[in-house]
Write an enzyme that holds these catalytic residues in place. Sequence first.
Site, PDB file in Angstrom:
ATOM      1  N   GLN A  10       0.831  -1.208   0.000  1.00 30.18           N
ATOM      2  CA  GLN A  10       0.000   0.000   0.000  1.00 30.18           C
ATOM      3  C   GLN A  10       0.861   1.252   0.000  1.00 30.18           C
ATOM      4  O   GLN A  10       1.908   1.299   0.640  1.00 30.18           O
ATOM      5  CB  GLN A  10      -0.907  -0.012   1.235  1.00 30.18           C
ATOM      6  CG  GLN A  10      -2.071   0.922   1.146  1.00 30.18           C
ATOM      7  CD  GLN A  10      -3.150   0.593   2.163  1.00 30.18           C
ATOM      8  OE1 GLN A  10      -3.265  -0.534   2.605  1.00 30.18           O
ATOM      9  NE2 GLN A  10      -3.939   1.574   2.531  1.00 30.18           N
ATOM     10  N   SER A  90       4.311  -6.108   2.912  1.00 27.98           N
ATOM     11  CA  SER A  90       3.018  -5.979   3.589  1.00 27.98           C
ATOM     12  C   SER A  90       1.917  -6.603   2.726  1.00 27.98           C
ATOM     13  O   SER A  90       1.898  -7.805   2.517  1.00 27.98           O
ATOM     14  CB  SER A  90       2.744  -4.506   3.916  1.00 27.98           C
ATOM     15  OG  SER A  90       1.614  -4.377   4.743  1.00 27.98           O
ATOM     16  N   LEU A  91       0.989  -5.803   2.217  1.00 26.94           N
ATOM     17  CA  LEU A  91      -0.038  -6.311   1.304  1.00 26.94           C
ATOM     18  C   LEU A  91       0.589  -7.148   0.188  1.00 26.94           C
ATOM     19  O   LEU A  91       0.027  -8.164  -0.247  1.00 26.94           O
ATOM     20  CB  LEU A  91      -0.802  -5.132   0.688  1.00 26.94           C
ATOM     21  CG  LEU A  91      -1.567  -5.444  -0.591  1.00 26.94           C
ATOM     22  CD1 LEU A  91      -2.782  -6.276  -0.291  1.00 26.94           C
ATOM     23  CD2 LEU A  91      -1.907  -4.197  -1.357  1.00 26.94           C
ATOM     24  N   ARG A 115      -9.088  -7.585   4.813  1.00 29.13           N
ATOM     25  CA  ARG A 115      -7.912  -7.155   5.576  1.00 29.13           C
ATOM     26  C   ARG A 115      -7.878  -5.630   5.695  1.00 29.13           C
ATOM     27  O   ARG A 115      -7.651  -5.084   6.777  1.00 29.13           O
ATOM     28  CB  ARG A 115      -6.644  -7.666   4.890  1.00 29.13           C
ATOM     29  CG  ARG A 115      -5.328  -7.259   5.563  1.00 29.13           C
ATOM     30  CD  ARG A 115      -4.157  -7.847   4.780  1.00 29.13           C
ATOM     31  NE  ARG A 115      -2.853  -7.582   5.382  1.00 29.13           N
ATOM     32  CZ  ARG A 115      -2.056  -6.574   5.059  1.00 29.13           C
ATOM     33  NH1 ARG A 115      -2.450  -5.697   4.135  1.00 29.13           N
ATOM     34  NH2 ARG A 115      -0.880  -6.428   5.636  1.00 29.13           N
ATOM     35  N   HIS A 199       1.208  -2.827  11.325  1.00 31.53           N
ATOM     36  CA  HIS A 199       2.343  -3.618  11.804  1.00 31.53           C
ATOM     37  C   HIS A 199       2.812  -3.213  13.203  1.00 31.53           C
ATOM     38  O   HIS A 199       4.000  -3.114  13.478  1.00 31.53           O
ATOM     39  CB  HIS A 199       3.483  -3.574  10.790  1.00 31.53           C
ATOM     40  CG  HIS A 199       3.007  -3.930   9.412  1.00 31.53           C
ATOM     41  ND1 HIS A 199       2.505  -5.178   9.111  1.00 31.53           N
ATOM     42  CD2 HIS A 199       2.901  -3.187   8.282  1.00 31.53           C
ATOM     43  CE1 HIS A 199       2.128  -5.190   7.836  1.00 31.53           C
ATOM     44  NE2 HIS A 199       2.353  -4.005   7.316  1.00 31.53           N
ATOM     45  N   GLN A 248       1.975 -11.114  10.663  1.00 31.90           N
ATOM     46  CA  GLN A 248       2.457  -9.964   9.897  1.00 31.90           C
ATOM     47  C   GLN A 248       1.690  -8.677  10.203  1.00 31.90           C
ATOM     48  O   GLN A 248       2.254  -7.593  10.245  1.00 31.90           O
ATOM     49  CB  GLN A 248       2.358 -10.296   8.402  1.00 31.90           C
ATOM     50  CG  GLN A 248       2.900  -9.244   7.467  1.00 31.90           C
ATOM     51  CD  GLN A 248       1.925  -8.911   6.350  1.00 31.90           C
ATOM     52  OE1 GLN A 248       0.834  -8.405   6.605  1.00 31.90           O
ATOM     53  NE2 GLN A 248       2.321  -9.187   5.127  1.00 31.90           N
TER      54      GLN A 248
END
Length: 310
Positions: A10, A90-91, A115, A199, A248
Site C-alpha cells: 500500500q 506488507s499487502l 484485511r 504492523h 504480519q
Amino acid sequence: MKIAFIFPGQGSQYVGMAKEFIENFEESREVFTAASSVLGYDLAQLCLHGPAEKLNLTENTQPAILAASIAALRPLERRGLTAGAAAGHSLGEYTAITAAGGFELKDAIALVRKRGRYMQEAVPEGAGLMAAILGMERQDVEKTCHEAAKNGIVAPANYNSPGQIVIAGEKKAVEKAMELARAAGAKKVVPLAVSVPSHCAMMGQAGERLAKELEKITIRDLRIPIVNNAEAKFLRSPGELRSSLVKQISSPLFWEDSINAMAAEGFDTFIEIGPGKVLSGLVKRIAKNAKVLSVEDVKSMNDTLSSIGC
C-alpha cells in the site's frame, strides 16, 4: 542468474496504474474481470479513472494493488519468465503468495478487501500514526521507541533498508518518538500520510479477525517459496503461510532482512512487479550488487525481458 519477484504494498497505488496491461493483454483484463466479480464494482474503472480519494480507501487500495500487480505478472508468465522465489511488502505478501500458486485470485481479492477493512476498523481515525526515521541505526530507533513507549504504544513497524525504519503506534507516543529521534541525530523524521498504524500492537484485533477468514480459505503448497515479512524466512506450506499472515499484521516487517536472506541464497536479480518503484529503490540500498528491474507498464516489461534475455 537467479531471479526473485517482489511485489509492492500500500502506498504504491496511483490513478492510471495497470492501464497499458488492461489495454494490451487479454490475460491482464481477465484479472480485473475476476476481481470485479468478487468486489461488485468495476475495479479497472477505479484504477484507471479514480477518483483518487476512493482508490486510496484502504479496503479499495489493497485489492486494487494486488490486481494491478497480478495483471502485470500474467504477460510475463506467458512469455516464459519464471522466478525461484518471491516476496512482497506488507499487502504485497498476499500478491506473492497468489503469484506462487497459494491463493486462487478470487480468494486473494476477497481476503485483502477484508484485511483493509479490518485494519481500518481496528483503530479510530486519528488515534494512530506512522513515521519514517531516516539515518538512524536499528538499535537507536528501538531505544527511542522504548523510551517513548511511556506515552503509549510505539514500536518499529518496517525495517525497510539500512537507515530507513518506519515506526507506528498511538499518535502521542509516535510524536514523542519522533521528537526523541530528532534529538538523537536522525537525518530526517517524516510523519506518513496513512490512516492506519500498520504492523504494530494496535492491529491485534484485525489479526484475530483475519485469522478467522484465513481458516475459511484454501491455501495450496507454493510452487516457489516466499520469504515472509514477519521473520524473513522461506515458506511454502499452507500452515506456515496462515500463521505468518496473521503475525504480519501486528508485527514489524523485516524487509531488509528478507532481501538479505534471498541474496544469501544466491538470488542476484530482483524484479518488482506492479505499480511504482518503491521496492526497487530499497533493494538497491540493501543488495548493492544485485540487478534490480521493474515492470509497471509495457515499456518496462519489454526492457526487463530484454535485459534478462527472455
